[in-house]
Motif scaffolding. Structure first.
Motif, PDB file in Angstrom:
ATOM      1  N   GLY A   1      28.204  47.924  33.720  1.00 32.85           N
ATOM      2  CA  GLY A   1      27.667  48.698  32.469  1.00 32.85           C
ATOM      3  C   GLY A   1      27.440  47.752  31.262  1.00 32.85           C
ATOM      4  N   LEU A   2      28.812  47.287  31.116  1.00 34.26           N
ATOM      5  CA  LEU A   2      28.849  46.009  30.070  1.00 34.26           C
ATOM      6  C   LEU A   2      27.757  44.887  30.371  1.00 34.26           C
ATOM      7  N   GLY A   3      27.805  44.243  31.806  1.00 37.22           N
ATOM      8  CA  GLY A   3      26.855  43.272  31.889  1.00 37.22           C
ATOM      9  C   GLY A   3      25.538  43.706  32.120  1.00 37.22           C
ATOM     10  N   VAL A   4      25.135  44.595  32.557  1.00 30.82           N
ATOM     11  CA  VAL A   4      23.496  45.011  32.499  1.00 30.82           C
ATOM     12  C   VAL A   4      23.082  45.174  31.231  1.00 30.82           C
ATOM     13  N   THR A   5      23.673  46.015  30.255  1.00 34.07           N
ATOM     14  CA  THR A   5      23.403  46.248  28.903  1.00 34.07           C
ATOM     15  C   THR A   5      23.341  44.913  28.089  1.00 34.07           C
ATOM     16  N   GLY A   6      24.420  43.756  28.219  1.00 33.09           N
ATOM     17  CA  GLY A   6      24.334  42.731  27.545  1.00 33.09           C
ATOM     18  C   GLY A   6      25.535  42.953  26.549  1.00 33.09           C
ATOM     19  N   LEU A   7      26.130  44.006  26.577  1.00 33.84           N
ATOM     20  CA  LEU A   7      27.050  44.421  25.652  1.00 33.84           C
ATOM     21  C   LEU A   7      28.387  43.267  25.884  1.00 33.84           C
ATOM     22  N   ILE A   8      28.564  42.807  26.997  1.00 38.70           N
ATOM     23  CA  ILE A   8      29.722  41.720  27.493  1.00 38.70           C
ATOM     24  C   ILE A   8      29.377  40.441  26.738  1.00 38.70           C
ATOM     25  N   ASP A   9      28.175  39.937  26.535  1.00 38.90           N
ATOM     26  CA  ASP A   9      27.859  38.870  25.764  1.00 38.90           C
ATOM     27  C   ASP A   9      28.168  39.100  24.123  1.00 38.90           C
ATOM     28  N   THR A  10      27.895  40.339  23.516  1.00 38.32           N
ATOM     29  CA  THR A  10      28.256  40.265  22.095  1.00 38.32           C
ATOM     30  C   THR A  10      29.858  40.359  22.156  1.00 38.32           C
ATOM     31  N   PHE A  11      30.681  41.024  23.076  1.00 32.16           N
ATOM     32  CA  PHE A  11      32.050  40.900  23.186  1.00 32.16           C
ATOM     33  C   PHE A  11      32.584  39.640  23.348  1.00 32.16           C
ATOM     34  N   ASN A  12      31.964  39.001  24.081  1.00 31.53           N
ATOM     35  CA  ASN A  12      32.362  37.184  24.236  1.00 31.53           C
ATOM     36  C   ASN A  12      32.242  36.649  22.973  1.00 31.53           C
ATOM     37  N   ARG A  13      31.366  37.001  22.221  1.00 31.36           N
ATOM     38  CA  ARG A  13      31.137  36.242  20.880  1.00 31.36           C
ATOM     39  C   ARG A  13      31.948  36.685  19.584  1.00 31.36           C
ATOM     40  N   ILE A  14      32.530  38.160  20.013  1.00 31.28           N
ATOM     41  CA  ILE A  14      33.240  38.534  18.696  1.00 31.28           C
ATOM     42  C   ILE A  14      34.740  38.154  19.146  1.00 31.28           C
ATOM     43  N   VAL A  15      35.282  37.951  20.185  1.00 28.05           N
ATOM     44  CA  VAL A  15      36.461  37.487  20.354  1.00 28.05           C
ATOM     45  C   VAL A  15      36.876  35.923  20.152  1.00 28.05           C
ATOM     46  N   PRO A  16      37.683  35.853  19.241  1.00 32.08           N
ATOM     47  CA  PRO A  16      37.896  34.606  18.746  1.00 32.08           C
ATOM     48  C   PRO A  16      38.303  33.585  20.075  1.00 32.08           C
ATOM     49  N   ARG A  17      38.012  32.258  20.213  1.00 35.43           N
ATOM     50  CA  ARG A  17      38.396  31.398  21.173  1.00 35.43           C
ATOM     51  C   ARG A  17      39.616  31.318  21.127  1.00 35.43           C
ATOM     52  N   ALA A  18      40.498  31.039  19.984  1.00 36.53           N
ATOM     53  CA  ALA A  18      41.794  30.842  20.061  1.00 36.53           C
ATOM     54  C   ALA A  18      42.695  32.262  20.899  1.00 36.53           C
ATOM     55  N   VAL A  19      42.077  33.329  20.605  1.00 37.39           N
ATOM     56  CA  VAL A  19      42.792  34.448  21.257  1.00 37.39           C
ATOM     57  C   VAL A  19      42.604  34.359  22.761  1.00 37.39           C
ATOM     58  N   VAL A  20      41.297  33.857  23.381  1.00 33.45           N
ATOM     59  CA  VAL A  20      41.028  33.664  24.753  1.00 33.45           C
ATOM     60  C   VAL A  20      41.890  32.550  25.348  1.00 33.45           C
ATOM     61  N   HIS A  21      42.077  31.557  24.657  1.00 32.34           N
ATOM     62  CA  HIS A  21      43.097  30.352  25.091  1.00 32.34           C
ATOM     63  C   HIS A  21      44.233  30.825  25.037  1.00 32.34           C
ATOM     64  N   GLY A  22      44.629  31.508  24.138  1.00 32.08           N
ATOM     65  CA  GLY A  22      46.271  32.139  24.054  1.00 32.08           C
ATOM     66  C   GLY A  22      46.487  33.006  25.281  1.00 32.08           C
ATOM     67  N   MET A  23      45.478  34.042  25.507  1.00 32.96           N
ATOM     68  CA  MET A  23      45.578  34.874  26.793  1.00 32.96           C
ATOM     69  C   MET A  23      45.714  34.008  27.947  1.00 32.96           C
ATOM     70  N   GLN A  24      45.080  32.796  28.132  1.00 32.78           N
ATOM     71  CA  GLN A  24      45.177  32.064  29.383  1.00 32.78           C
ATOM     72  C   GLN A  24      46.676  31.459  29.511  1.00 32.78           C
ATOM     73  N   ILE A  25      47.030  30.929  28.165  1.00 34.35           N
ATOM     74  CA  ILE A  25      48.356  30.480  28.302  1.00 34.35           C
ATOM     75  C   ILE A  25      49.354  31.662  28.474  1.00 34.35           C
ATOM     76  N   GLY A  26      49.264  32.675  28.153  1.00 40.19           N
ATOM     77  CA  GLY A  26      50.202  33.867  28.454  1.00 40.19           C
ATOM     78  C   GLY A  26      49.970  34.046  30.022  1.00 40.19           C
ATOM     79  N   LEU A  27      49.110  34.226  30.402  1.00 35.15           N
ATOM     80  CA  LEU A  27      48.778  34.535  31.987  1.00 35.15           C
ATOM     81  C   LEU A  27      49.392  33.174  32.909  1.00 35.15           C
ATOM     82  N   GLY A  28      49.126  32.241  32.529  1.00 37.16           N
ATOM     83  CA  GLY A  28      49.619  30.921  32.907  1.00 37.16           C
ATOM     84  C   GLY A  28      51.343  31.020  33.021  1.00 37.16           C
ATOM     85  N   VAL A  29      51.947  31.696  32.008  1.00 36.43           N
ATOM     86  CA  VAL A  29      53.442  31.728  32.085  1.00 36.43           C
ATOM     87  C   VAL A  29      53.671  32.929  32.828  1.00 36.43           C
ATOM     88  N   LEU A  30      53.111  33.756  32.919  1.00 35.24           N
ATOM     89  CA  LEU A  30      53.340  34.925  33.817  1.00 35.24           C
ATOM     90  C   LEU A  30      53.214  34.811  35.393  1.00 35.24           C
TER      91      LEU A  30
END
Length: 589
Positions: A146-175
């Motif tokens: 539903g998020l993908g079809v409505t395009g809301l996922i693009d809005t969500f992707n723009r709202i989340v700061p890139r630093a938070v996304v990169h931090g999540m990737q680092i945390g997942l890498g550590v796990l």
């Protein structure tokens, strides 16, 4: 064909839209038409064009990279089959179809992984049944779809700061790194951790050998990056493909890979010289050893030596069993596993994987809308067969990339292998998969986790460099404009190496641009993004939940942004007060 042009790296939709009246495929790709020459093509022609592109891209490097994600896939598949009753043969066949469809939709090595939170809940809670597992996957997939079809996922992707996304990737890498160490060193037993024996088919000596192989491959890649660029298999094909002019032609777009029939027969591909004359073509050879492929073959050989691993194999697929749901199964599946999985799928399987694909493949990144739609459709289609819920993920993409995958051909090759093995042996393949050395899987998972952390840190620092460079250019333009209006600086400007109206740093070519930008960049500790990245990484690694990590990162990002804004306002007010005081003193004098 050999002396003609090559298209940019985005073979997928760009190659599918080629005008049938344009010149035929040249050099293994379809020539990009002009803007006014595109026509609508029938779906079967588009699929045929994409399938030919996948066949051309197939190489030993792609085959090796396709197996880089087995460190996550195999343990969860075996665990859910043994503990929860999922059918391994049906899961292999259906996930193989997922891989093939994903390869047709994305020209990057997009992974197909199990939904980890749902799998963890099912493995830790014996009361979770197969209908509840599938119901949880359907709930998550429907929400993401539903998020993908409505395009809301693009809005969500723009709202989340890139630093938070990169931090999540680092945390997942550590796990993933911690899980890889546990898998390679300790036995996975419920009565406590016990170190593996040194000499055994799944002992520490196997882990050390796998570590040496992976370390050698990593060191070779590192040293190759330090050498001058050469046209061989280790050259970054994605950057090389992007060096084309607007019409899609150019010598820089030529790619060297063992493809198509050469891959099957073991022939070496040949590299075209800059002039495109096939008579002067030299054999380059395949300088990239298929590390993951060698490790998987070694693991299968070791697992075949265990008693009963081969004798249990039976030829023939397993008949799929349709899953029926009750209201109780749906409610329990959503509450126990669906709701905890939803933030992980949204953030890691869509937002993070798109950010990583943009970093690794800047010429053809995956869009959040298409990734979210893909995750939703593939699980909704396979739910009735009781298949393990799957998604995409940043860790899987980093694993494929680390072991050599650069194209969708890697995803297609893995899908074909799953489909072939599932149709040939069905559920009887479970015994052989259970005997696969966990030490080898742990080392492969560890290499993938290091690649994920490296890519996240590199993306964060790279974006910071771009921001610093842009700030420096803007400041230089402001200073230049101010200097042009100041007659007292004409004599100073005349001492520069260039014209009087050009700043001196423009002509300082002896100083590298990166050095000039870095010297004028804000320190890391003064940037709010640094604290948001650290908070997200630490919270994700400590809690094991990406939702908690992203929440902590967003709170820190908002707090630091407010603090920075307040500091700027305070500084501006202080400067204004000082200027007023100075003006009053001047008036008094």
């Amino acid at each position: 064909r050999r002396g003609g042009a090559r298209v940019p790296a985005g073979l997928g939709r760009d190659a599918m839209r080629t005008d049938p009246g344009d010149p035929a495929e040249v050099g293994g790709a379809t020539a990009a038409p002009s803007d006014g020459a595109r026509e609508t093509r029938s779906p079967h022609l588009e699929l045929a064009s994409r399938a030919r592109a996948l066949w051309r891209d197939l190489s030993w490097r792609e085959a090796s990279g396709s197996l880089g994600d087995l460190g996550t896939f195999l343990p969860l598949l075996v665990g859910l089959t043994v503990e929860s009753g999922l059918d391994a043969g049906t899961t292999l066949i259906v996930t193989g179809v997922y891989n093939l469809i994903t390869a047709l939709c994305f020209d990057v090595p997009m992974p197909v992984q199990p939904m980890k939170t749902i799998a963890a809940v099912a493995l830790s809670d014996a009361s979770v049944t197969v209908p509840q597992i599938v119901a949880a996957g359907v709930f998550v997939s429907a929400a993401v779809f539903g998020l993908g079809v409505t395009g809301l996922i693009d809005t969500f992707n723009r709202i989340v700061p890139r630093a938070v996304v990169h931090g999540m990737q680092i945390g997942l890498g550590v796990l993933l790194c911690v899980r890889a160490f546990t898998m390679a060193v300790f036995h996975d037993e419920t009565n406590g951790a016990r170190v593996r024996p040194f000499l055994a088919t799944d002992g520490l000596v196997v882990a050390l050998a796998a570590i040496l192989v992976v370390t050698f491959d990593f060191a070779r890649k590192t040293f190759r990056r330090c050498e001058p660029p050469a046209c061989d298999d280790e050259t970054d094909l994605d950057v090389e493909d992007a060096r084309v002019d607007g019409s899609g032609t150019g010598a820089g777009a030529r790619r060297n890979r063992d493809s198509g029939i050469g891959f099957c027969c073991g022939f070496r591909s040949r590299t075209l010289p800059p002039d495109g004359d096939p008579s002067t073509t030299a054999s380059s050879g395949s300088s990239t050893p298929p590390t993951a492929l060698l490790l998987v073959l070694a693991g299968l050989t070791l697992s075949a030596t265990k008693p009963g691993s081969l004798s249990s194999l039976e030829v023939g697929p397993t008949a799929p069993k349709l899953v029926t749901f009750t209201r109780r199964d749906i409610a329990a599946g959503i509450l126990k596993a669906g709701l905890p999985q939803l933030p992980l799928t949204t953030l890691n399987s869509v937002v993070a994987v798109c950010a990583l694909s943009k970093e690794l493949f800047p010429d053809r990144p995956a869009s959040p809308k298409r990734v979210a739609t893909s995750v939703g459709l593939m699980n909704l289609a396979g739910a009735a067969a009781g298949v393990m819920p799957c998604c995409h993920g940043a860790g899987g993409l980093a694993a494929h990339y680390h072991f050599g995958a650069r194209r969708g051909a890697a995803t297609a090759f893995l899908g074909f292998c799953k489909l072939f093995l599932g149709a040939l042996f069905g559920g009887s393949l479970l015994t052989l998969l259970r005997a696969f050395p966990k030490t080898v899987l742990g080392v492969m998972l560890g290499a993938a986790s290091v690649e994920l952390v490296r890519a996240a840190v590199g993306a964060f620092l790279g974006n910071r460099t771009k921001r610093g460079g842009a700030t420096r250019e803007i400041q230089r333009k402001k200073d230049f404009s101010a200097d042009k209006g100041d007659p007292s600086r004409d004599g100073e400007k005349a001492t520069h190496d260039g014209p009087a109206d050009v700043p001196s740093d423009v002509h300082s070519k002896d100083v590298p641009t990166s050095t000039r930008v870095r010297s004028e960049m804000t320190p890391l500790w003064r940037e709010p993004d640094t604290y948001a990245l650290l908070a997200t990484a630490v919270a994700t690694a400590a809690s094991g939940n990406t939702g908690i990590g992203v929440g902590a990162g967003l709170v820190i990002a908002a707090a630091t942004a407010i603090a920075k804004r307040g500091f700027h306002l305070y500084s501006a007010g202080g400067r204004a007060a000082a200027e007023n005081a100075e003006e009053n003193a001047e008036n008094a004098r």
